[in-house]
Write a protein that holds these residues in place. Structure first.
Motif, PDB file in Angstrom:
ATOM      1  N   GLY A  22       2.163   4.668   4.213  1.00  0.00           N
ATOM      2  CA  GLY A  22       1.944   3.238   4.099  1.00  0.00           C
ATOM      3  C   GLY A  22       1.068   2.921   2.905  1.00  0.00           C
ATOM      4  O   GLY A  22       0.520   3.807   2.244  1.00  0.00           O
ATOM      5  N   PHE A  24      -2.313   0.788   1.840  1.00  0.00           N
ATOM      6  CA  PHE A  24      -3.487   0.177   2.451  1.00  0.00           C
ATOM      7  C   PHE A  24      -4.520  -0.196   1.392  1.00  0.00           C
ATOM      8  O   PHE A  24      -4.498   0.306   0.260  1.00  0.00           O
ATOM      9  CB  PHE A  24      -4.115   1.128   3.478  1.00  0.00           C
ATOM     10  CG  PHE A  24      -4.915   2.249   2.872  1.00  0.00           C
ATOM     11  CD1 PHE A  24      -6.302   2.137   2.732  1.00  0.00           C
ATOM     12  CD2 PHE A  24      -4.303   3.419   2.435  1.00  0.00           C
ATOM     13  CE1 PHE A  24      -7.051   3.166   2.164  1.00  0.00           C
ATOM     14  CE2 PHE A  24      -5.046   4.456   1.867  1.00  0.00           C
ATOM     15  CZ  PHE A  24      -6.411   4.325   1.730  1.00  0.00           C
ATOM     16  N   SER A  69       2.490   0.699  -4.280  1.00  0.00           N
ATOM     17  CA  SER A  69       3.745   0.780  -3.528  1.00  0.00           C
ATOM     18  C   SER A  69       4.177   2.245  -3.466  1.00  0.00           C
ATOM     19  O   SER A  69       3.690   3.090  -4.222  1.00  0.00           O
ATOM     20  CB  SER A  69       4.847  -0.062  -4.179  1.00  0.00           C
ATOM     21  OG  SER A  69       5.411   0.602  -5.284  1.00  0.00           O
ATOM     22  N   LEU A 118      -3.235  -3.344   5.828  1.00  0.00           N
ATOM     23  CA  LEU A 118      -1.959  -2.702   5.551  1.00  0.00           C
ATOM     24  C   LEU A 118      -1.042  -3.687   4.842  1.00  0.00           C
ATOM     25  O   LEU A 118      -0.928  -4.848   5.239  1.00  0.00           O
ATOM     26  CB  LEU A 118      -1.319  -2.209   6.854  1.00  0.00           C
ATOM     27  CG  LEU A 118      -2.111  -1.123   7.585  1.00  0.00           C
ATOM     28  CD1 LEU A 118      -1.487  -0.807   8.938  1.00  0.00           C
ATOM     29  CD2 LEU A 118      -2.216   0.136   6.739  1.00  0.00           C
ATOM     30  N   LEU A 119      -0.368  -3.213   3.796  1.00  0.00           N
ATOM     31  CA  LEU A 119       0.436  -4.054   2.922  1.00  0.00           C
ATOM     32  C   LEU A 119       1.896  -3.623   2.955  1.00  0.00           C
ATOM     33  O   LEU A 119       2.237  -2.590   3.557  1.00  0.00           O
ATOM     34  CB  LEU A 119      -0.104  -3.973   1.490  1.00  0.00           C
ATOM     35  CG  LEU A 119      -1.610  -4.256   1.332  1.00  0.00           C
ATOM     36  CD1 LEU A 119      -2.053  -3.961  -0.091  1.00  0.00           C
ATOM     37  CD2 LEU A 119      -1.924  -5.703   1.704  1.00  0.00           C
ATOM     38  N   LEU A 120       2.769  -4.394   2.319  1.00  0.00           N
ATOM     39  CA  LEU A 120       4.168  -3.986   2.219  1.00  0.00           C
ATOM     40  C   LEU A 120       4.261  -2.609   1.595  1.00  0.00           C
ATOM     41  O   LEU A 120       3.648  -2.354   0.550  1.00  0.00           O
ATOM     42  CB  LEU A 120       4.965  -4.986   1.374  1.00  0.00           C
ATOM     43  CG  LEU A 120       5.539  -6.213   2.065  1.00  0.00           C
ATOM     44  CD1 LEU A 120       6.215  -7.110   1.032  1.00  0.00           C
ATOM     45  CD2 LEU A 120       6.537  -5.851   3.157  1.00  0.00           C
ATOM     46  N   PRO A 121       5.018  -1.705   2.181  1.00  0.00           N
ATOM     47  CA  PRO A 121       5.056  -0.333   1.673  1.00  0.00           C
ATOM     48  C   PRO A 121       5.842  -0.159   0.379  1.00  0.00           C
ATOM     49  O   PRO A 121       5.662   0.826  -0.317  1.00  0.00           O
ATOM     50  CB  PRO A 121       5.715   0.454   2.807  1.00  0.00           C
ATOM     51  CG  PRO A 121       6.477  -0.556   3.587  1.00  0.00           C
ATOM     52  CD  PRO A 121       5.735  -1.842   3.465  1.00  0.00           C
ATOM     53  N   ILE A 171       5.142  -8.346   5.773  1.00  0.00           N
ATOM     54  CA  ILE A 171       4.526  -7.290   6.562  1.00  0.00           C
ATOM     55  C   ILE A 171       4.134  -7.816   7.949  1.00  0.00           C
ATOM     56  O   ILE A 171       3.871  -9.012   8.128  1.00  0.00           O
ATOM     57  CB  ILE A 171       3.277  -6.721   5.839  1.00  0.00           C
ATOM     58  CG1 ILE A 171       2.896  -5.347   6.404  1.00  0.00           C
ATOM     59  CG2 ILE A 171       2.126  -7.689   5.889  1.00  0.00           C
ATOM     60  CD1 ILE A 171       3.906  -4.266   6.123  1.00  0.00           C
ATOM     61  N   SER A 172       4.100  -6.930   8.913  1.00  0.00           N
ATOM     62  CA  SER A 172       3.680  -7.268  10.278  1.00  0.00           C
ATOM     63  C   SER A 172       2.366  -8.034  10.265  1.00  0.00           C
ATOM     64  O   SER A 172       1.446  -7.727   9.512  1.00  0.00           O
ATOM     65  CB  SER A 172       3.505  -5.979  11.080  1.00  0.00           C
ATOM     66  OG  SER A 172       2.969  -6.236  12.354  1.00  0.00           O
ATOM     67  N   SER A 263       7.417  -3.407   9.996  1.00  0.00           N
ATOM     68  CA  SER A 263       6.189  -2.675  10.325  1.00  0.00           C
ATOM     69  C   SER A 263       5.665  -1.970   9.076  1.00  0.00           C
ATOM     70  O   SER A 263       6.424  -1.654   8.160  1.00  0.00           O
ATOM     71  CB  SER A 263       6.459  -1.671  11.447  1.00  0.00           C
ATOM     72  OG  SER A 263       7.536  -0.809  11.110  1.00  0.00           O
ATOM     73  N   PRO A 264       4.356  -1.699   9.009  1.00  0.00           N
ATOM     74  CA  PRO A 264       3.759  -1.178   7.780  1.00  0.00           C
ATOM     75  C   PRO A 264       3.917   0.312   7.547  1.00  0.00           C
ATOM     76  O   PRO A 264       3.847   0.765   6.400  1.00  0.00           O
ATOM     77  CB  PRO A 264       2.277  -1.537   7.934  1.00  0.00           C
ATOM     78  CG  PRO A 264       2.050  -1.588   9.407  1.00  0.00           C
ATOM     79  CD  PRO A 264       3.325  -2.109   9.995  1.00  0.00           C
ATOM     80  N   TRP A 265       4.129   1.100   8.606  1.00  0.00           N
ATOM     81  CA  TRP A 265       4.177   2.549   8.462  1.00  0.00           C
ATOM     82  C   TRP A 265       5.628   3.029   8.370  1.00  0.00           C
ATOM     83  O   TRP A 265       6.436   2.730   9.239  1.00  0.00           O
ATOM     84  CB  TRP A 265       3.472   3.241   9.624  1.00  0.00           C
ATOM     85  CG  TRP A 265       2.002   2.984   9.645  1.00  0.00           C
ATOM     86  CD1 TRP A 265       1.301   2.258  10.564  1.00  0.00           C
ATOM     87  CD2 TRP A 265       1.038   3.449   8.687  1.00  0.00           C
ATOM     88  NE1 TRP A 265      -0.032   2.245  10.242  1.00  0.00           N
ATOM     89  CE2 TRP A 265      -0.224   2.962   9.090  1.00  0.00           C
ATOM     90  CE3 TRP A 265       1.124   4.238   7.529  1.00  0.00           C
ATOM     91  CZ2 TRP A 265      -1.397   3.241   8.391  1.00  0.00           C
ATOM     92  CZ3 TRP A 265      -0.041   4.498   6.829  1.00  0.00           C
ATOM     93  CH2 TRP A 265      -1.275   4.018   7.254  1.00  0.00           C
TER      94      TRP A 265
END
Length: 420
Positions: A22, A24, A69, A118-121, A171-172, A263-265
């Motif tokens: 992810g 972060f 990213s 947590l951010l967009l992966p 993102i979530s 989800s972020p992960w």
């Protein structure tokens, strides 16, 4: 069983067997960078990279993990992903002292998940949404066209999909404004304009493309999974009344482009291998370019929870499984590229609504309430047909192993009133 020196509960989604990636950023400040989840912690891979702990993998791309990213890492391909994953499991294992006994490095590299954002992966260049659940397609087709014409003639021959809007993938935890658009009530001759009254969820799973392909050079069915970096949970919010008016002849537009939550992960495909199973039997047999030997699905348990503003606790409204999907990820990728389309690192594909044969396995409100005829009873006495403002939807999922889980965390979103 492989164990980490970090204490991880048996019900945690993030044991050492998982290690999802992810993006972060510490709540105290600093730039975004790449990490993996382990228990309640995030392991900062940029710190391990700076300490030289990843060099012996043959990995010589300095700065890959000090990025906002995953795209650069995704582009390096499966062999590199496997080597890095193996090294991370080694460094986190209970018998390896390199990280365990280096207090300075541990303090720098391990952060509590509740201390980071947590951010967009991925920087998502393109987003494709499929329609891969036979039960979902049959239910929706039955509602709108009748049982005899539920599936369109092409559905059992190819994975139906459409090009989505990547700019509105969020993102979530991101709030979702109720969309506005044109709708045509059945008792009116002309359309009206306003906020959607039939706002829905779609329980889906998505996968990120790692290495892509050249334009004009399709990805074969046998090689398709080599291009999957990892999977996430997806809620592809849908405005059914806007969709019903706009979708012919070209398909969804405003009804889907306002938000898609993920989800972020990003769970590596390799982490799911112990849970690989057969998908549904396909009849008729697909054309040769869609045929693949061996099991192509995964046993991923999925749940959806709803919490209204007057509810003290969330209520589970859906329980289903990824393995119910008729068309596999490999088939969807192969079909996506067979005409020559080029995929790129960071592209997102989503499965479409995942439904099973039982009522509680229907992956959206349209199916659960059978277009409004069977409202959902909530514990506090309320009912739902469609989403109300301030409703919070949470999707979660995991694979259950022997004493551990490979989980995806969750994707949540709260509905806010339409912007006036």
């Amino acid at each position: 069983m492989l164990k980490s020196f970090i204490d991880v509960d048996a019900t945690s989604h993030f044991p050492i067997q998982n290690l999802p990636y992810g993006i972060f950023r510490p709540l105290t400040g600093g730039k975004p960078r790449i990490g993996v989840a382990i228990g309640d912690y995030v392991l900062d891979l940029s710190e391990l990279e700076a300490a030289g702990l990843l060099q012996e993998t043959g990995f010589n791309k300095n700065g890959v993990f000090d990025q906002p990213s995953l795209n650069m890492f995704m582009a390096l391909g499966k062999e590199v992903w496997q080597k890095i994953r193996q090294k991370l499991q080694e460094l986190l294992s209970e018998d390896e002292p390199t990280l365990r006994d280096n207090q300075t490095l541990r303090s720098a590299a391990l952060r509590k998940q509740n201390e980071v954002e947590l951010l967009l992966p991925s920087q998502i260049g393109d987003y494709t949404d499929f329609y891969a659940s036979k039960e979902h397609a049959t239910n929706v087709g039955t509602m709108f066209r009748g049982k005899e014409n539920a599936l369109m003639p092409n559905w059992t021959h190819l994975p139906v999909g459409y090009h989505g809007r990547s700019s509105s993938v969020v993102i979530s935890g991101t709030d979702v404004y109720r969309p506005k658009g044109q709708m045509k009530p059945p008792d009116q001759a002309t359309p009206i304009f306003g906020p959607s009254k039939q706002l829905d969820i779609e329980l889906e799973m998505g996968w990120f493309i790692g290495q892509g392909n050249e334009r004009g050079k399709p990805i074969s069915i046998d090689d398709a999974e080599e291009h999957i970096f990892g999977l996430v949970l997806v809620n592809d919010w849908s405005a059914r009344d806007i969709q019903a008016w706009e979708y012919q002849p070209l398909g969804p537009f405003l009804s889907k482009s306002f938000a898609t939550s993920i989800s972020p992960w990003v769970v590596p495909l390799e982490a799911l291998e112990p849970f690989r199973i057969d998908g549904p039997k396909q009849d008729p047999t697909p054309l040769p370019y869609l045929q693949k030997d061996g099991p192509s699905s995964f046993d991923i348990h999925l749940e959806v929870y709803l919490k209204g503003k007057e509810m003290e606790q969330s209520q589970k409204i859906i329980t289903t499984n990824f393995s119910y999907l008729y068309w596999s990820m490999a088939q969807q990728i192969s079909h996506h590229t067979v005409a020559g389309c080029n995929l790129r690192p960071g592209d997102l594909h989503a499965s479409g609504t995942i439904s099973g044969s039982k009522k509680e396995q229907r992956g959206c409100l349209l199916e659960l309430t059978w277009r409004g005829k069977e409202p959902i009873d909530l514990h506090n006495g309320e009912q739902r047909i469609w989403l109300d403002d301030e409703d919070v939807i949470t999707i979660t999922g995991w694979c259950q192993g022997d004493g551990y889980r490979i989980g995806f965390g969750e994707v949540t979103g709260k509905i806010l009133p339409a912007v006036h």
